[in-house]
Structures are given as structure tokens and as C-alpha cells.
Design a protein around this motif. Structure first.
Motif, PDB file in Angstrom:
ATOM      1  N   ASN A  35      -5.465   9.106   2.209  1.00  0.00           N
ATOM      2  CA  ASN A  35      -6.848   8.651   2.225  1.00  0.00           C
ATOM      3  C   ASN A  35      -7.155   7.832   0.976  1.00  0.00           C
ATOM      4  OD1 ASN A  35     -10.041   9.848   1.599  1.00  0.00           O
ATOM      5  ND2 ASN A  35      -9.606   8.642   3.425  1.00  0.00           N
ATOM      6  N   VAL A  36      -6.721   8.301  -0.182  1.00  0.00           N
ATOM      7  CA  VAL A  36      -6.956   7.567  -1.423  1.00  0.00           C
ATOM      8  C   VAL A  36      -6.195   6.240  -1.400  1.00  0.00           C
ATOM      9  CG1 VAL A  36      -6.724   7.609  -3.941  1.00  0.00           C
ATOM     10  CG2 VAL A  36      -7.384   9.691  -2.730  1.00  0.00           C
ATOM     11  N   SER A  37      -4.935   6.293  -1.045  1.00  0.00           N
ATOM     12  CA  SER A  37      -4.099   5.087  -1.030  1.00  0.00           C
ATOM     13  C   SER A  37      -4.626   4.049  -0.041  1.00  0.00           C
ATOM     14  CB  SER A  37      -2.663   5.480  -0.675  1.00  0.00           C
ATOM     15  OG  SER A  37      -1.830   4.359  -0.664  1.00  0.00           O
ATOM     16  N   PHE A  38      -4.947   4.476   1.177  1.00  0.00           N
ATOM     17  CA  PHE A  38      -5.449   3.546   2.192  1.00  0.00           C
ATOM     18  C   PHE A  38      -6.826   3.002   1.830  1.00  0.00           C
ATOM     19  CE2 PHE A  38      -2.833   5.788   5.772  1.00  0.00           C
ATOM     20  CZ  PHE A  38      -1.658   5.254   5.257  1.00  0.00           C
ATOM     21  N   THR A  39      -7.650   3.828   1.178  1.00  0.00           N
ATOM     22  CA  THR A  39      -8.959   3.351   0.728  1.00  0.00           C
ATOM     23  C   THR A  39      -8.786   2.284  -0.342  1.00  0.00           C
ATOM     24  OG1 THR A  39     -10.064   5.419   1.306  1.00  0.00           O
ATOM     25  CG2 THR A  39     -11.132   4.048  -0.367  1.00  0.00           C
ATOM     26  N   LYS A  40      -7.866   2.507  -1.252  1.00  0.00           N
ATOM     27  CA  LYS A  40      -7.584   1.511  -2.289  1.00  0.00           C
ATOM     28  C   LYS A  40      -7.166   0.184  -1.646  1.00  0.00           C
ATOM     29  CE  LYS A  40      -4.863   0.956  -6.514  1.00  0.00           C
ATOM     30  NZ  LYS A  40      -3.851   1.574  -7.392  1.00  0.00           N
ATOM     31  N   GLN A  41      -6.297   0.247  -0.637  1.00  0.00           N
ATOM     32  CA  GLN A  41      -5.861  -0.957   0.077  1.00  0.00           C
ATOM     33  C   GLN A  41      -7.020  -1.627   0.811  1.00  0.00           C
ATOM     34  OE1 GLN A  41      -2.664   0.232   2.710  1.00  0.00           O
ATOM     35  NE2 GLN A  41      -1.494   1.127   1.034  1.00  0.00           N
ATOM     36  N   LEU A  42      -7.845  -0.824   1.463  1.00  0.00           N
ATOM     37  CA  LEU A  42      -8.993  -1.349   2.214  1.00  0.00           C
ATOM     38  C   LEU A  42      -9.938  -2.098   1.282  1.00  0.00           C
ATOM     39  CD1 LEU A  42     -10.718  -1.426   4.869  1.00  0.00           C
ATOM     40  CD2 LEU A  42     -11.687   0.766   4.135  1.00  0.00           C
ATOM     41  N   LEU A  43     -10.241  -1.510   0.146  1.00  0.00           N
ATOM     42  CA  LEU A  43     -11.138  -2.147  -0.816  1.00  0.00           C
ATOM     43  C   LEU A  43     -10.520  -3.413  -1.395  1.00  0.00           C
ATOM     44  CD1 LEU A  43     -12.454   1.055  -2.611  1.00  0.00           C
ATOM     45  CD2 LEU A  43     -13.717  -0.395  -1.017  1.00  0.00           C
ATOM     46  N   ALA A  44      -9.248  -3.347  -1.755  1.00  0.00           N
ATOM     47  CA  ALA A  44      -8.569  -4.529  -2.302  1.00  0.00           C
ATOM     48  C   ALA A  44      -8.556  -5.662  -1.278  1.00  0.00           C
ATOM     49  CB  ALA A  44      -7.148  -4.171  -2.728  1.00  0.00           C
ATOM     50  N   GLY A  45      -8.366  -5.314  -0.018  1.00  0.00           N
ATOM     51  CA  GLY A  45      -8.379  -6.321   1.038  1.00  0.00           C
ATOM     52  C   GLY A  45      -9.718  -7.025   1.182  1.00  0.00           C
ATOM     53  N   ARG A  46     -10.759  -6.385   0.725  1.00  0.00           N
ATOM     54  CA  ARG A  46     -12.112  -6.967   0.732  1.00  0.00           C
ATOM     55  C   ARG A  46     -12.472  -7.579  -0.622  1.00  0.00           C
ATOM     56  NH1 ARG A  46     -15.464  -5.103   5.161  1.00  0.00           N
ATOM     57  NH2 ARG A  46     -13.959  -4.599   6.763  1.00  0.00           N
ATOM     58  N   PHE A  69      -6.678  12.415  -6.138  1.00  0.00           N
ATOM     59  CA  PHE A  69      -7.198  11.080  -6.439  1.00  0.00           C
ATOM     60  C   PHE A  69      -6.616  10.577  -7.762  1.00  0.00           C
ATOM     61  CE2 PHE A  69     -10.495   7.955  -5.327  1.00  0.00           C
ATOM     62  CZ  PHE A  69     -10.495   7.180  -6.475  1.00  0.00           C
ATOM     63  N   LYS A  70      -6.635  11.428  -8.793  1.00  0.00           N
ATOM     64  CA  LYS A  70      -6.148  11.025 -10.111  1.00  0.00           C
ATOM     65  C   LYS A  70      -4.639  10.727 -10.101  1.00  0.00           C
ATOM     66  CE  LYS A  70      -9.518  10.572 -12.885  1.00  0.00           C
ATOM     67  NZ  LYS A  70      -9.796   9.190 -13.328  1.00  0.00           N
ATOM     68  N   LYS A  71      -3.886  11.373  -9.244  1.00  0.00           N
ATOM     69  CA  LYS A  71      -2.455  11.101  -9.130  1.00  0.00           C
ATOM     70  C   LYS A  71      -2.227   9.739  -8.461  1.00  0.00           C
ATOM     71  CE  LYS A  71       1.967  11.984  -9.150  1.00  0.00           C
ATOM     72  NZ  LYS A  71       2.732  12.259 -10.338  1.00  0.00           N
ATOM     73  N   VAL A  72      -2.950   9.483  -7.369  1.00  0.00           N
ATOM     74  CA  VAL A  72      -2.742   8.274  -6.576  1.00  0.00           C
ATOM     75  C   VAL A  72      -3.406   7.054  -7.207  1.00  0.00           C
ATOM     76  CG1 VAL A  72      -3.143   7.228  -4.305  1.00  0.00           C
ATOM     77  CG2 VAL A  72      -2.475   9.629  -4.464  1.00  0.00           C
ATOM     78  N   TRP A  73      -4.582   7.249  -7.791  1.00  0.00           N
ATOM     79  CA  TRP A  73      -5.377   6.128  -8.318  1.00  0.00           C
ATOM     80  C   TRP A  73      -6.053   6.591  -9.605  1.00  0.00           C
ATOM     81  CZ3 TRP A  73      -9.533   3.385  -4.805  1.00  0.00           C
ATOM     82  CH2 TRP A  73      -9.869   2.147  -5.359  1.00  0.00           C
ATOM     83  N   PRO A  74      -5.319   6.634 -10.715  1.00  0.00           N
ATOM     84  CA  PRO A  74      -5.832   7.268 -11.933  1.00  0.00           C
ATOM     85  C   PRO A  74      -6.923   6.503 -12.679  1.00  0.00           C
ATOM     86  CG  PRO A  74      -3.613   6.425 -12.289  1.00  0.00           C
ATOM     87  CD  PRO A  74      -3.929   6.221 -10.836  1.00  0.00           C
ATOM     88  N   GLU A  75      -7.048   5.205 -12.464  1.00  0.00           N
ATOM     89  CA  GLU A  75      -7.933   4.408 -13.309  1.00  0.00           C
ATOM     90  C   GLU A  75      -9.431   4.653 -13.111  1.00  0.00           C
ATOM     91  OE1 GLU A  75      -4.023   2.661 -12.607  1.00  0.00           O
ATOM     92  OE2 GLU A  75      -5.648   2.983 -11.194  1.00  0.00           O
TER      93      GLU A  75
END
Length: 151
Positions: A35-46, A69-75
Motif C-alpha cells: 500500500n505504501v509503495s503503490f501509493t508512492k508510485q501513484l503520487l509520483a505518477g501524478r 511506512f517508515k521502512k518503505v518510505w522513510p522521508e
């Protein structure tokens, strides 16, 4: 096939007044890390790069959601929240014919175990679990609330 959870929640948000054109729905994931990884991709795609998030989760999944979340997208800066209810209120709201109060407690016990196990497997950042909390976990497992443990 069942409707993805994200689409169910999006429909609830729409009924509550959130315009559909203001929602981005990630409906491919099968676990929190995806969910975190795909959300990051979805947002980047926009072309979106948010720096802060509010994550809404079940009360017993707040810590695991944070750690994943912190493991997959720490920033990004994140806050995790959930409905502020008592255990009795939660059990009344989420127990039903096919999910007993004992099942809900077993789910919670399994989720606590995952805070430790998933960090060891590299799925999330490690978190301290106080000795008294782990002792309560062990007592609940000994009393049979073990149907949702990672084996």
C-alpha cells in the motif's frame, strides 16, 4: 471477487462529502508495505511529492503501520491516528456473527507479534515493545488467543 478495501473506503468518503475528483485510490495492494509503495508510485505518477501524511488505521495497527511506512518510505513526516474508542466500543463495533470478540483479540495479538517478527524479516523498522506488553502478549497466547499468529 470482493471489492478492494480502498474502493469501499473511497465510497464512504464520497458519501461523507469528499469529491471523487479530489481522491486518489490505490486499490492494488494486498498488504501495508505494498500500500505504501503503490501509493508512492501513484503520487509520483501524478507529479506529487508530499512531505507529510496523516495515516488512518485500526487502533491496534497504528504502530505497525508507522513502522512499515517508515521502512518503505522513510522521508515524509507521518502521523498515525485511529478512532479513539475503548476496547468495549471497538468490540461492539467490529464483532459480528463471523468475527467474535475472541477473534478480534486474536487479531490484535497477532498484530503485536508482527511488530517484532516483521522487523526481523525486514518488512518494517524495529520498535521497542515494553516487557509488560510482551508479557501480556505471552499470557494471551497461553490462553489460546493464537489463531492469527505468524507461524
Amino acid at each position: 471477487m470482493t471489492t478492494p478495501e480502498a474502493e469501499v473506503f473511497a465510497a464512504i468518503a464520497e458519501r461523507a462529502g469528499v469529491p471523487c475528483d479530489r481522491m486518489l485510490v490505490e486499490n492494488r495492494s494486498t498488504n501495508t508495505g505494498e500500500n505504501v509503495s503503490f501509493t508512492k508510485q501513484l503520487l509520483a505518477g501524478r507529479g506529487l511529492d508530499p512531505h507529510r501524511f496523516i495515516l488512518v488505521q485500526k487502533p491496534y495497527m497504528e504502530r505497525r503501520t508507522f513502522a512499515t511506512f517508515k521502512k518503505v518510505w522513510p522521508e515524509p513526516e507521518i502521523q498515525v491516528t485511529s478512532p479513539q474508542v475503548t476496547m468495549d466500543e471497538y468490540l461492539r463495533a467490529y464483532s459480528h456473527d463471523s468475527l467474535s470478540p475472541a477473534d478480534v483479540v486474536s487479531i490484535m495479538v497477532g498484530d503485536l507479534q508482527r511488530i517484532r517478527v516483521y522487523a526481523e524479516r525486514g518488512f518494517q523498522i524495529p520498535q521497542d515493545i515494553p516487557d509488560d506488553v510482551w508479557g501480556a502478549y505471552e499470557e494471551l497466547v497461553a490462553r489460546g488467543y493464537d489463531s492469527r499468529l505468524v507461524r
